[in-house]
Scaffold this active site. Structure first.
Site, PDB file in Angstrom:
ATOM      1  N   PHE A   1      39.971  39.018  43.470  1.00  0.00           N
ATOM      2  CA  PHE A   1      40.652  37.957  44.207  1.00  0.00           C
ATOM      3  C   PHE A   1      40.320  36.573  43.684  1.00  0.00           C
ATOM      4  O   PHE A   1      41.096  35.635  43.862  1.00  0.00           O
ATOM      5  CB  PHE A   1      40.302  38.047  45.701  1.00  0.00           C
TER       6      PHE A   1
ATOM      7  N   LYS B   1      47.233  45.759  38.836  1.00  0.00           N
ATOM      8  CA  LYS B   1      47.000  46.063  40.255  1.00  0.00           C
ATOM      9  C   LYS B   1      46.162  44.923  40.808  1.00  0.00           C
ATOM     10  O   LYS B   1      44.948  44.888  40.660  1.00  0.00           O
ATOM     11  CB  LYS B   1      46.264  47.406  40.397  1.00  0.00           C
TER      12      LYS B   1
ATOM     13  N   GLU C   1      44.409  42.984  46.876  1.00  0.00           N
ATOM     14  CA  GLU C   1      45.297  42.890  48.035  1.00  0.00           C
ATOM     15  C   GLU C   1      45.038  41.625  48.843  1.00  0.00           C
ATOM     16  O   GLU C   1      45.809  41.288  49.744  1.00  0.00           O
ATOM     17  CB  GLU C   1      45.154  44.136  48.917  1.00  0.00           C
ATOM     18  N   ARG C   2      43.948  40.903  48.515  1.00  0.00           N
ATOM     19  CA  ARG C   2      43.634  39.671  49.253  1.00  0.00           C
ATOM     20  C   ARG C   2      44.475  38.483  48.784  1.00  0.00           C
ATOM     21  O   ARG C   2      44.657  37.527  49.536  1.00  0.00           O
ATOM     22  CB  ARG C   2      42.150  39.340  49.101  1.00  0.00           C
TER      23      ARG C   2
ATOM     24  N   SER D   1      33.381  44.251  42.069  1.00  0.00           N
ATOM     25  CA  SER D   1      31.990  44.517  42.441  1.00  0.00           C
ATOM     26  C   SER D   1      31.436  45.682  41.629  1.00  0.00           C
ATOM     27  O   SER D   1      32.181  46.526  41.125  1.00  0.00           O
ATOM     28  CB  SER D   1      31.893  44.830  43.936  1.00  0.00           C
TER      29      SER D   1
ATOM     30  N   CYS E   1      31.497  35.741  39.459  1.00  0.00           N
ATOM     31  CA  CYS E   1      30.408  36.520  38.879  1.00  0.00           C
ATOM     32  C   CYS E   1      29.602  35.711  37.875  1.00  0.00           C
ATOM     33  O   CYS E   1      28.539  36.153  37.441  1.00  0.00           O
ATOM     34  CB  CYS E   1      30.942  37.788  38.225  1.00  0.00           C
TER      35      CYS E   1
ATOM     36  N   GLU F   1      23.862  40.697  45.119  1.00  0.00           N
ATOM     37  CA  GLU F   1      24.768  39.571  44.921  1.00  0.00           C
ATOM     38  C   GLU F   1      25.290  39.093  46.274  1.00  0.00           C
ATOM     39  O   GLU F   1      25.876  39.863  47.033  1.00  0.00           O
ATOM     40  CB  GLU F   1      25.940  39.997  44.032  1.00  0.00           C
TER      41      GLU F   1
END
Length: 353
Positions: A3, A27, A30-31, A80, A135, A237
């Site tokens: 996202f 893909k 979805e956020r 993640s 990240c 994290e």
């Protein structure tokens, strides 16, 4: 794709993939799925044939469909570490080439000779920019020696307190909200965990309310001191606007912290000493190293990729590494006849004689 960079990271993947002759499926998270859709529309407007770049939406069910589909030969992922590990294992089990980039806990080592004004300026952006949701954020700072730690903290506190949290239309804002209410609760939970573990909370960003946007997912900048390596809040994290100070007694101890951490995405060292910088860069067990550079993301013609639980697979993203990932080696061995009708003896291995 994740996202936090819905435009840049899909382009890391689909640009080299399409340029080297592949069709590509994005893909999105979805956020925030709209930016990748617009990218695909722009590709078509630019002349890319329909079907070469497609966008599909969904959650785990769609991910599994991609990982299991026999016509898909390679999968690239950023997200993640737990999901990256899952994507890598399932994709490889299905015979696919997979690169899966995961999370991070990047450290910034501050040597006693560092320019602390520059360090503070760099940390303000690296630790809190994008609300810490990247990240390549720098959520851990490691001052070498207590004197360095005290001098750094004295400069950090007013700088952090001066940061402006706001909406995207506020040109003066340094960063905005986190992505969802659930993620806000998760980050605030990590802050409480660090308090419970014994971290010294210097600046508490919980409870921050932005006037006119009181229900927004805002978290104020947060600073901890005396964080130790046995704390879960250090090991994991946080992915929010939280900076932790982990003190080191000397260079060797500072070097060991990022080297032993489960994540190995990026690391930075701040120093005026060339020998210390070279020694650190050569020995640290981390994939991307910055020397007086707080976010060591290489430019596009190099590559991006960490070590340990920050990356699964043996090929980095974008640059020539990306070209390598989206292509296969084909070796062609040729021998041409010399023109004689009988072709000569065909039972010997060609030699230079």
């Amino acid at each position: 794709t994740p996202f936090n960079f819905p435009g840049m990271i899909p382009l890391w993947m689909c640009g080299p993939a399409i340029a080297t002759g592949n069709a590509f499926i994005i893909k999105p998270s979805e956020r925030d799925p709209s930016v990748p859709v617009r990218l695909a529309e722009l590709f078509i407007e630019a002349g890319l044939p329909e079907g070469i770049c497609q966008v599909v939406h969904g959650d785990k069910e769609m991910v599994d469909a991609i990982l299991d589909h026999p016509a898909i030969g390679a999968v690239s992922f950023v997200g993640s570490s737990d999901i990256a590990h899952y994507v890598y294992n399932r994709g490889v089990a299905n015979g696919k080439r997979v690169q899966a980039m995961g999370g991070a806990k990047n450290h910034g080592i501050v040597m006693p000779d560092a320019d602390l004004d520059q360090v503070v300026n760099d940390l303000a952006g690296a630790a809190f920019g994008s609300a810490g949701e990247r990240c390549m954020a720098l959520p851990v700072v490691v001052p070498v020696g207590d004197d360095t730690a005290e001098r750094l903290k004295a400069k950090l506190i007013p700088a952090i307190q001066a940061l402006r949290v706001g909406v995207s239309t506020d040109a003066e804002a340094h960063y905005g909200p986190v992505v969802t209410a659930q993620h806000k609760a998760k980050v605030e939970g990590w802050i409480q965990t660090c308090v419970d573990e014994g971290g010294e909370l210097i600046i508490d960003g919980r409870g921050f309310k932005l006037q006119g946007h009181e229900e927004g997912y805002f978290i104020g900048p947060t600073l901890f001191d005396h964080v130790t390596t046995d704390m879960e809040s250090y090991k994991e994290e946080i992915f929010g606007p939280v900076l932790q100070i982990v003190r080191a007694a000397n260079f060797e101890e500072a070097l060991a912290l990022p080297s032993k951490h489960q994540y190995g995405n990026g690391v930075a060292i701040f120093t005026r000493n060339g020998h210390a910088a070279r020694e650190f860069a050569a020995r640290v067990n981390v994939g991307m190293v910055g020397i007086n550079v707080p976010i060591p993301v290489p430019v596009a013609y190099h590559s991006f990729g960490g070590w340990k639980r920050s990356a699964f697979g043996d090929t980095n993203q974008h640059g020539m590494e990306g070209v390598k990932f989206w292509t296969k080696v084909k070796t062609i061995t040729q021998r041409w006849p010399d023109g004689s009708p009988d072709g000569g003896n065909a039972f010997v291995i060609p030699t230079m004689g």
